[in-house]
Scaffold this active site. Structure first.
Site, short mmCIF file in Angstrom:
data_model
loop_
_atom_site.label_atom_id
_atom_site.label_comp_id
_atom_site.label_asym_id
_atom_site.label_seq_id
_atom_site.Cartn_x
_atom_site.Cartn_y
_atom_site.Cartn_z
N SER A 111 5.06 4.79 4.73
CA SER A 111 4.67 4.76 3.32
C SER A 111 3.27 5.32 3.18
CB SER A 111 4.72 3.32 2.79
OG SER A 111 4.50 3.29 1.39
N ASP A 112 3.00 5.90 2.02
CA ASP A 112 1.67 6.41 1.75
C ASP A 112 1.42 6.30 0.25
OD1 ASP A 112 -0.65 7.97 3.10
OD2 ASP A 112 -0.29 9.05 1.23
N GLN A 113 0.15 6.16 -0.10
CA GLN A 113 -0.19 6.00 -1.51
C GLN A 113 -1.36 6.91 -1.88
OE1 GLN A 113 -2.20 2.36 -3.36
NE2 GLN A 113 -0.08 2.07 -4.02
#
Length: 206
Positions: free
Chosen positions: A77-79
């Site tokens: 996941s990345d934001q």
């Protein structure tokens, strides 16, 4: 995080992240999992949109760990947060965090939280990845410098993009949150994740 139950399940679940927030969120699903930190360059590419950056990095994180742990199901996941055309990253210190909050007060920030579930059991790499990008629109309250400074000294959210922990006291500096996946803002969209894991035949009610 490793559980003694891992060996009794027909899959090995791995979180490709060093984030304590993502570990806490994934633990809510009550599935045994391990953590492996991916070693990738997280810099955006020239001309790349924020959403494209988030999706690419989520996939690269999952793929990097999957390459080291064949046969595993890996969650990446990345934001990326944006204010208008400006990307908002992790502040790192008090001065940077205060400057971020001063820019964002009274305005809307979009958080792009990308998710990749990589099935290392897939026969072909092209079919291994499930991808999603969840957008969360956050409106910050128009607060004076003194309140913003006091908040930062209490919570010290210097490792959070946008300088606010919505799951803690940071909720008090927010006016509105719009999202289809409530945990996306914290870093791991659990509604999307449980759907992807169900696609792989994983049950949550064993």
């Amino acid at each position: 995080m490793t559980s003694s139950l891992t060996s009794s399940l027909p899959f090995r679940l791995v979180l490709a992240s060093s984030s304590a927030y993502r570990k806490e969120l994934l633990s809510r699903l009550q599935l045994p999992f391990e953590v492996a930190v991916p070693d990738i360059d997280e810099s955006p590419l020239p001309g790349e949109t924020p959403s494209a950056t988030a999706v690419r990095l989520a996939r690269e994180k999952a793929a990097a760990v999957a390459a080291k742990l064949p046969g595993s199901i890996v969650i990446g996941s990345d934001q990326v947060a944006t204010l208008g055309e400006q990307q908002i990253g992790k502040p790192g210190n008090h001065a940077n965090a205060l400057a971020q909050l001063q820019k964002m007060r009274g305005r809307e920030v979009i958080f792009h939280t990308a998710l990749c579930v990589w099935d290392g059991r897939a026969e072909h790499p092209d079919s291994a990845a499930q991808l999603a990008n969840i957008q969360t629109r956050v409106t910050f309250r128009d607060l004076p410098d003194a309140e913003l400074d006091a908040y930062l000294r209490i919570e010290q959210p210097y490792d959070c993009a946008g300088s606010a922990k919505n799951e803690a006291l940071g909720i008090a500096i927010l006016e509105r949150i719009d999202s289809t996946d409530p945990t996306a803002l914290t870093g791991l969209p659990l509604i999307a994740l449980t759907g992807m894991l169900r696609n792989l035949g994983i049950s949550f009610f064993r």
